[in-house]
Design a protein around this motif. Structure first.
Motif, PDB file in Angstrom:
ATOM      1  N   TYR A 227     -57.940  92.254-105.954  1.00  0.00           N
ATOM      2  CA  TYR A 227     -56.797  93.116-105.693  1.00  0.00           C
ATOM      3  C   TYR A 227     -55.487  92.380-105.940  1.00  0.00           C
ATOM      4  O   TYR A 227     -55.418  91.142-105.849  1.00  0.00           O
ATOM      5  N   ASP A 228     -54.446  93.164-106.213  1.00  0.00           N
ATOM      6  CA  ASP A 228     -53.112  92.600-106.436  1.00  0.00           C
ATOM      7  C   ASP A 228     -52.351  92.434-105.121  1.00  0.00           C
ATOM      8  O   ASP A 228     -51.355  91.719-105.065  1.00  0.00           O
ATOM      9  N   GLY A 229     -52.829  93.093-104.095  1.00  0.00           N
ATOM     10  CA  GLY A 229     -52.248  92.965-102.770  1.00  0.00           C
ATOM     11  C   GLY A 229     -53.235  93.453-101.726  1.00  0.00           C
ATOM     12  O   GLY A 229     -54.104  94.274-102.019  1.00  0.00           O
ATOM     13  N   ILE A 230     -53.122  92.930-100.525  1.00  0.00           N
ATOM     14  CA  ILE A 230     -54.003  93.337 -99.423  1.00  0.00           C
ATOM     15  C   ILE A 230     -53.149  93.521 -98.180  1.00  0.00           C
ATOM     16  O   ILE A 230     -52.236  92.742 -97.914  1.00  0.00           O
ATOM     17  N   LEU A 231     -53.472  94.567 -97.432  1.00  0.00           N
ATOM     18  CA  LEU A 231     -52.779  94.852 -96.171  1.00  0.00           C
ATOM     19  C   LEU A 231     -53.776  94.840 -95.018  1.00  0.00           C
ATOM     20  O   LEU A 231     -54.819  95.482 -95.093  1.00  0.00           O
ATOM     21  N   GLU A 232     -53.439  94.104 -93.964  1.00  0.00           N
ATOM     22  CA  GLU A 232     -54.145  94.168 -92.688  1.00  0.00           C
ATOM     23  C   GLU A 232     -53.135  94.626 -91.642  1.00  0.00           C
ATOM     24  O   GLU A 232     -52.325  93.837 -91.180  1.00  0.00           O
ATOM     25  N   SER A 233     -53.164  95.896 -91.307  1.00  0.00           N
ATOM     26  CA  SER A 233     -52.218  96.426 -90.318  1.00  0.00           C
ATOM     27  C   SER A 233     -52.945  96.767 -89.027  1.00  0.00           C
ATOM     28  O   SER A 233     -53.865  97.595 -89.016  1.00  0.00           O
ATOM     29  N   ASN A 234     -52.527  96.115 -87.944  1.00  0.00           N
ATOM     30  CA  ASN A 234     -53.137  96.306 -86.630  1.00  0.00           C
ATOM     31  C   ASN A 234     -54.655  96.139 -86.684  1.00  0.00           C
ATOM     32  O   ASN A 234     -55.415  96.916 -86.094  1.00  0.00           O
ATOM     33  N   VAL A 235     -55.062  95.121 -87.409  1.00  0.00           N
ATOM     34  CA  VAL A 235     -56.486  94.791 -87.551  1.00  0.00           C
ATOM     35  C   VAL A 235     -56.817  93.475 -86.857  1.00  0.00           C
ATOM     36  O   VAL A 235     -57.850  93.356 -86.185  1.00  0.00           O
ATOM     37  N   LEU A 236     -55.927  92.494 -86.991  1.00  0.00           N
ATOM     38  CA  LEU A 236     -56.234  91.161 -86.459  1.00  0.00           C
ATOM     39  C   LEU A 236     -56.534  91.187 -84.965  1.00  0.00           C
ATOM     40  O   LEU A 236     -57.431  90.478 -84.494  1.00  0.00           O
ATOM     41  N   HIS A 237     -55.819  92.015 -84.211  1.00  0.00           N
ATOM     42  CA  HIS A 237     -56.005  91.999 -82.757  1.00  0.00           C
ATOM     43  C   HIS A 237     -57.357  92.571 -82.332  1.00  0.00           C
ATOM     44  O   HIS A 237     -57.735  92.464 -81.162  1.00  0.00           O
ATOM     45  N   LEU A 238     -58.078  93.180 -83.277  1.00  0.00           N
ATOM     46  CA  LEU A 238     -59.398  93.724 -82.946  1.00  0.00           C
ATOM     47  C   LEU A 238     -60.476  92.647 -82.886  1.00  0.00           C
ATOM     48  O   LEU A 238     -61.532  92.854 -82.285  1.00  0.00           O
ATOM     49  N   PHE A 239     -60.197  91.499 -83.522  1.00  0.00           N
ATOM     50  CA  PHE A 239     -61.237  90.495 -83.705  1.00  0.00           C
ATOM     51  C   PHE A 239     -60.858  89.146 -83.090  1.00  0.00           C
ATOM     52  O   PHE A 239     -59.678  88.848 -82.888  1.00  0.00           O
ATOM     53  N   LYS A 257     -54.691  85.672-108.143  1.00  0.00           N
ATOM     54  CA  LYS A 257     -53.697  84.609-108.030  1.00  0.00           C
ATOM     55  C   LYS A 257     -52.302  85.214-108.127  1.00  0.00           C
ATOM     56  O   LYS A 257     -52.014  86.027-109.004  1.00  0.00           O
ATOM     57  N   GLY A 258     -51.436  84.858-107.192  1.00  0.00           N
ATOM     58  CA  GLY A 258     -50.097  85.422-107.142  1.00  0.00           C
ATOM     59  C   GLY A 258     -50.016  86.702-106.338  1.00  0.00           C
ATOM     60  O   GLY A 258     -48.923  87.208-106.072  1.00  0.00           O
ATOM     61  N   GLY A 259     -51.178  87.230-105.926  1.00  0.00           N
ATOM     62  CA  GLY A 259     -51.203  88.439-105.109  1.00  0.00           C
ATOM     63  C   GLY A 259     -50.740  88.150-103.691  1.00  0.00           C
ATOM     64  O   GLY A 259     -50.783  87.012-103.222  1.00  0.00           O
ATOM     65  N   ILE A 260     -50.309  89.191-102.986  1.00  0.00           N
ATOM     66  CA  ILE A 260     -49.796  88.992-101.633  1.00  0.00           C
ATOM     67  C   ILE A 260     -50.711  89.640-100.590  1.00  0.00           C
ATOM     68  O   ILE A 260     -51.301  90.687-100.836  1.00  0.00           O
ATOM     69  N   THR A 326     -47.841  86.627 -96.993  1.00  0.00           N
ATOM     70  CA  THR A 326     -48.450  85.433 -97.578  1.00  0.00           C
ATOM     71  C   THR A 326     -48.761  85.686 -99.052  1.00  0.00           C
ATOM     72  O   THR A 326     -48.783  86.839 -99.488  1.00  0.00           O
ATOM     73  N   LYS A 327     -49.011  84.617 -99.783  1.00  0.00           N
ATOM     74  CA  LYS A 327     -49.241  84.747-101.225  1.00  0.00           C
ATOM     75  C   LYS A 327     -50.337  83.786-101.660  1.00  0.00           C
ATOM     76  O   LYS A 327     -50.408  82.654-101.175  1.00  0.00           O
ATOM     77  N   LYS A 328     -51.190  84.252-102.562  1.00  0.00           N
ATOM     78  CA  LYS A 328     -52.257  83.383-103.079  1.00  0.00           C
ATOM     79  C   LYS A 328     -51.688  82.413-104.089  1.00  0.00           C
ATOM     80  O   LYS A 328     -51.050  82.819-105.064  1.00  0.00           O
ATOM     81  N   ILE A 329     -51.898  81.165-103.852  1.00  0.00           N
ATOM     82  CA  ILE A 329     -51.348  80.106-104.700  1.00  0.00           C
ATOM     83  C   ILE A 329     -52.160  80.003-106.001  1.00  0.00           C
ATOM     84  O   ILE A 329     -53.377  80.055-105.985  1.00  0.00           O
TER      85      ILE A 329
END
Length: 329
Positions: A227-239, A257-260, A326-329
């Motif tokens: 993917y060119d970008g990924i979103l985790e919205s209100n997901v981290l607090h579940l785990f 690479k270069g994706g956020i 964040t960004k993939k280096i």
């Protein structure tokens, strides 16, 4: 206000919550228009006028409403979008959900059990068993209108391609991202319980050619493309921290690479103590067993460990959550 008054407010906070819970149930704020008298409103709601007056005066003390010289009550302009059930950004559904949680999930006995045992309950499974998945989805849809704009603006940096929306629920953020950027498509990954309402929402916005729903639990499914970008919205607090770090390995691998990768959640301040709303919600995360208690520096360590660059954390005045880019280096 002195310390005694402050402490008394904390001790009696549950009474204010109960007043809000019953106001949400009866939709009392819909009737506060500065025109109708207490007697008229009480007749419309079939409640006792004196009891209603007492509750309304309490809301005046909280600066939610005000009383005019002729003893008519007026819902303050800044509160009307949040407390009028007819408003698109109404938080009445959230108040009703919190009422449900207070009776089922976050009671005093459960607090004590978790404090002693150090183990919470898996609310993801409980919610599914109790048929509350769509309730959560509707709450997040109503409450996520402003945050979705903030998130969509950050994804404007991705000029074209496909975004993965992890736990995308009703499609609120995906729809807004597509509205902001016509060159982007979205894959939403979420549980089967969310599929029907999400697809309905997508179709209502004419986005069925650009937003696709993938049924599954992000912990278990394989991501077959990058993917060119990924979103985790209100997901981290579940785990748990351990599971979140494991998921970051999977998500980083699925990012070009270069994706956020953007994370949106109730992140704490660096000293864990200066964001009251986020701090209060950590009690929920404790009860559900994830014990999520992370600040931006914690997230920075996690993302750097999987080859992502921490760009920044962005806070907004109108929402208690913040966004980490964040960004993939």
């Amino acid at each position: 206000m002195n310390h005694t008054d402050n402490l008394l407010q904390f001790i009696n906070g549950y009474k204010l919550s109960n007043a809000l819970f019953i106001a949400a149930e009866l939709k009392i704020f819909d009737y506060i228009d500065g025109v109708n008298s207490v007697e008229t409103i009480s007749n419309q709601l079939s409640v006792d006028p004196k009891a209603l007056e007492i509750i309304l005066d309490v809301f005046c003390s909280m600066n939610l409403i005000r009383k005019s010289d002729d003893k008519k009550y007026i819902l303050e302009a800044e509160w009307k979008p949040l407390l009028d059930s007819r408003s698109k950004s109404s938080m009445i559904s959230l108040i009703q959900l919190e009422h449900y949680l207070s009776t089922k999930h976050t009671g005093e006995d459960r607090f004590k059990d978790v404090l002693i045992s150090g183990r919470g309950s898996d609310d993801l499974n409980l919610n599914a068993k109790e048929g509350k998945e769509n309730v959560y989805g509707c709450v997040m849809d109503a409450g996520g209108q402003y945050s979705s704009v903030c998130i969509a603006r950050e994804f404007n940096k991705v000029k074209k391609g496909t975004i993965l929306d992890v736990g995308g629920g009703m499609g609120t953020h995906a729809i807004k991202i597509c509205q902001f950027n016509p060159q982007l498509n979205i894959d939403i990954v979420d549980k089967a319980e969310m599929k029907e309402q999400c697809i309905k929402n997508i179709k209502e916005h004419g986005m069925e050619d650009r937003i696709h729903f993938l049924t599954g639990d992000i912990r278990d499914i394989s991501l077959e493309k990058k993917y060119d970008g990924i979103l985790e919205s209100n997901v981290l607090h579940l785990f748990s921290d351990k599971m979140n770090q494991k998921l970051l390995v999977k998500l980083a691998s699925a990012l070009h690479k270069g994706g956020i990768l953007i994370m949106h959640d109730f992140f704490l301040s660096e000293d864990k103590a200066k964001r009251p709303v986020s701090s209060i919600y950590t009690l929920d995360w404790m009860m559900q067993g994830s014990f999520f208690h992370a600040d931006a520096q914690d997230i920075k360590q996690w993302v750097e460990a999987v080859g992502l660059e921490f760009i920044k954390e962005v806070q907004y005045e109108r929402i208690p959550t913040s966004i980490i880019i964040t960004k993939k280096i």
